[in-house]
Write a protein that holds these residues in place. Structure first.
Motif, PDB file in Angstrom:
ATOM      1  N   ASN A  57       8.597  -4.432 -13.595  1.00  0.00           N
ATOM      2  CA  ASN A  57       7.759  -4.028 -12.565  1.00  0.00           C
ATOM      3  C   ASN A  57       8.309  -5.056 -11.383  1.00  0.00           C
ATOM      4  O   ASN A  57       8.989  -6.118 -11.538  1.00  0.00           O
ATOM      5  CB  ASN A  57       6.327  -4.684 -12.958  1.00  0.00           C
ATOM      6  N   LEU A  58       8.146  -4.408 -10.071  1.00  0.00           N
ATOM      7  CA  LEU A  58       8.558  -5.418  -9.005  1.00  0.00           C
ATOM      8  C   LEU A  58       7.413  -5.637  -8.239  1.00  0.00           C
ATOM      9  O   LEU A  58       6.756  -4.732  -7.253  1.00  0.00           O
ATOM     10  CB  LEU A  58       9.606  -4.595  -8.173  1.00  0.00           C
ATOM     11  N   ALA A  66      12.660 -13.531  -4.266  1.00  0.00           N
ATOM     12  CA  ALA A  66      13.827 -13.806  -4.991  1.00  0.00           C
ATOM     13  C   ALA A  66      13.634 -13.475  -6.300  1.00  0.00           C
ATOM     14  O   ALA A  66      14.789 -12.792  -6.967  1.00  0.00           O
ATOM     15  CB  ALA A  66      13.625 -15.309  -5.129  1.00  0.00           C
ATOM     16  N   TYR A  67      12.661 -13.235  -7.178  1.00  0.00           N
ATOM     17  CA  TYR A  67      12.405 -12.970  -8.598  1.00  0.00           C
ATOM     18  C   TYR A  67      12.794 -11.465  -8.563  1.00  0.00           C
ATOM     19  O   TYR A  67      13.338 -10.996  -9.427  1.00  0.00           O
ATOM     20  CB  TYR A  67      11.221 -13.169  -9.103  1.00  0.00           C
ATOM     21  N   PHE A  72      15.956  -6.834 -10.203  1.00  0.00           N
ATOM     22  CA  PHE A  72      16.579  -5.777 -10.000  1.00  0.00           C
ATOM     23  C   PHE A  72      18.266  -5.824 -10.183  1.00  0.00           C
ATOM     24  O   PHE A  72      18.718  -5.086 -10.771  1.00  0.00           O
ATOM     25  CB  PHE A  72      16.496  -5.114  -8.445  1.00  0.00           C
ATOM     26  N   ALA A  73      18.764  -6.814  -9.665  1.00  0.00           N
ATOM     27  CA  ALA A  73      20.396  -7.103  -9.756  1.00  0.00           C
ATOM     28  C   ALA A  73      20.724  -7.049 -11.208  1.00  0.00           C
ATOM     29  O   ALA A  73      21.655  -6.346 -11.530  1.00  0.00           O
ATOM     30  CB  ALA A  73      20.612  -8.100  -9.279  1.00  0.00           C
ATOM     31  N   PRO A 263      20.727 -12.872  -5.630  1.00  0.00           N
ATOM     32  CA  PRO A 263      20.641 -13.989  -5.918  1.00  0.00           C
ATOM     33  C   PRO A 263      21.042 -14.058  -7.226  1.00  0.00           C
ATOM     34  O   PRO A 263      20.927 -13.215  -8.267  1.00  0.00           O
ATOM     35  CB  PRO A 263      19.187 -14.371  -5.875  1.00  0.00           C
ATOM     36  N   SER A 264      21.928 -15.322  -7.783  1.00  0.00           N
ATOM     37  CA  SER A 264      22.108 -15.459  -9.113  1.00  0.00           C
ATOM     38  C   SER A 264      20.856 -15.663 -10.071  1.00  0.00           C
ATOM     39  O   SER A 264      19.770 -16.198  -9.551  1.00  0.00           O
ATOM     40  CB  SER A 264      23.101 -16.842  -9.203  1.00  0.00           C
TER      41      SER A 264
END
Length: 493
Positions: A57-58, A66-67, A72-73, A263-264
């Protein structure tokens, strides 16, 4: 790169289009990672059934921008293709307050790129009006969008709709359209002629389908576990995918690549020195869980033991905590009531101090009774001195909840953000509620909510995503470890 499937409004067939794309790719043994915008539980079940991989879920209300980028990444780079199913219409979101030109995220300041002087969509009250929409996620992840249009009552007007959506926010990259519910060759010809001046690619055409329908009920689609013919339906969708899409254009868009400046990932939280066994109720009655929540529990050192309050004769052995998610206990109330040994075991474990999370359907199970739509009463675990009554009124929306006391999951005065979605209400309100709640997009007070007595119980209608609140599962497992330590002492002596 990946692709967002968006609709011009709710009910246009986003889920059908998404499942058709996923079924086509999986038939060819492609690794596909799917995502769902918003707090939905049921659509991700269908995604997972097709892909064999947990859908993510997004939702920036429940987590943060950021999360979403991190999630996703991380998950998209583990697959060949990635697909995001949107929510409602492309620009349908919630209002979100802007402060001094910068949007304030749910728990922290927003990225500095989202400011009013860079064209953020706001109204005259300084509110971002499409926060948490499909468009918001597409901008955040810099992904192209395929717009699904319900053409069942359209011909020439389809061009106005497509043009409006493409020009409304120039930051949204509309890669093309999918024409759904096309009635005939003549109908298709009219649609194509109308769209031709726009030079907007038609990436798919789905005719009206009488043999492809997913049944629904009072809270949306019927979950996958209750559909014995689901595999046959998925096969039909895969067949449809063979002929209805322009795969030469679609496949390059779907190909998964890491975000150019993602983002890492946050460091994995530390695990406790001794394992904690958590009984997670998962069957046809209880199946609303965010996969990220379950992952966090495991990353924190928990061993998850899945079991069925419908079928099993007892709760799992040697557990130190219980987790009851949402679902449809009202549909299976008779069967739950008949399993008296489990109801008694759950009540006894809780009264003896077992830390227990019960969200929505789980809360209903801990009540004395569930009164179904027909007015029939069914006995439940009897931990909470109230009954859950099914009704026609739908309670729906994001919530801002402030803890009124220290409880199993959060400390007093902590603010959490969650989502409610239910058609039941309780006959009695708690004397010492967990939360004071309000609507997320305004200051409207929604009252007091949640049961925290016994003190080892967190029972609430508010669904929480723990992705940006690792302290919640950490606190839960801390309480579970106390039970484990106590059990060890009892065994020792």
């Amino acid at each position: 790169m990946a692709l967002v499937i968006a609709g011009e409004r709710s009910g246009v067939g986003k889920t059908t289009v998404t499942l058709t794309l996923l079924a086509y790719l999986r038939r060819r043994d492609r690794l596909v990672q799917s995502f769902k915008v918003g707090p939905d539980y049921i659509d991700p079940m269908f995604h997972q059934h097709v892909t064999g991989r947990a859908c993510r879920n997004l939702d920036p209300v429940l987590t943060s921008e950021a999360y979403i980028q991190q999630c996703f990444a991380h998950h998209s780079q583990l697959s060949e293709y990635a697909l995001v199913e949107g929510v409602m219409g492309l620009f349908d979101g919630v209002s979100h307050t802007l402060r001094e030109g910068v949007r304030v995220a749910s728990r922290r300041e927003a990225p500095t790129s989202f400011v009013k002087d860079k064209g953020l969509m706001t109204n005259d009250k300084g509110l971002m009006t499409d926060f948490a929409s499909t468009a918001h996620i597409a901008r955040l992840l810099d992904l192209p969008v395929v717009l699904v249009i319900d053409c069942s009552r359209l011909s020439g007007s389809v061009a106005a709709i497509a043009h409006g959506y493409r020009s409304f926010d120039p930051r949204i990259k509309i890669a093309g359209v999918v024409l759904n519910r096309v009635g005939s060759d003549r109908h298709l010809s009219l649609l194509k002629d109308s769209l031709e001046p726009l030079q907007l690619p038609i990436l798919g055409v789905l005719r009206r389908q009488d043999n492809i329908a997913i049944p629904d009920r009072h809270l949306g689609l019927v979950p996958t576990a209750e559909l014995p013919e689901l595999n046959t339906l998925i096969d039909r969708l895969a067949d449809l995918g063979d002929t209805c899409f322009d795969w030469q254009r679609l496949l390059p868009l779907l190909k998964s690549k890491p975000l150019p400046s993602s983002p890492s990932s946050p460091p994995s939280p530390s695990s406790p020195s001794s394992p904690v066994k958590i009984a997670v109720a998962r069957d046809r009655a209880f199946n609303f869980y965010y996969q990220d929540n379950l992952d966090l529990l495991q990353q924190l050192g928990a061993e998850l033991v899945f079991w069925s309050p419908l079928e099993d004769p007892d709760i799992p052995e040697d557990i130190q905590g219980m987790y009851f998610g949402g679902g449809f206990p009202e549909v299976f109330a008779q069967q739950l009531a008949k399993n008296t040994s489990v109801r008694d075991a759950v009540k006894m474990a809780i009264l003896r101090g077992m830390p227990t999370i019960a969200e929505c359907g789980g809360l209903m199970y801990l009540c004395e009774q569930i009164i179904d739509f027909e007015g029939k009463s069914w006995s439940m675990a009897g931990v909470l001195p109230t009954s859950a009554v099914m009704g026609g009124r739908l309670t729906l929306g994001y919530r801002r909840a402030v803890a009124l006391q220290n409880n199993l999951l959060v400390k007093a005065n902590t603010t959490v953000y969650g989502h409610e979605f239910h058609r039941s209400h309780l006959t009695l309100t708690p004397t010492q509620p967990l939360f004071e709640t309000s609507r997320y997009d305004c200051d409207e007070n929604m009252g007091y909510e949640g049961w925290g007595l016994p003190a080892n119980v967190h029972a609430s209608y508010v669904h929480l995503h723990w992705g940006e609140s690792v302290e919640i599962p950490q606190q839960f497992l801390k309480e579970c470890l106390k039970v484990a330590s106590l059990m060890a002492l009892i065994i020792q002596y």
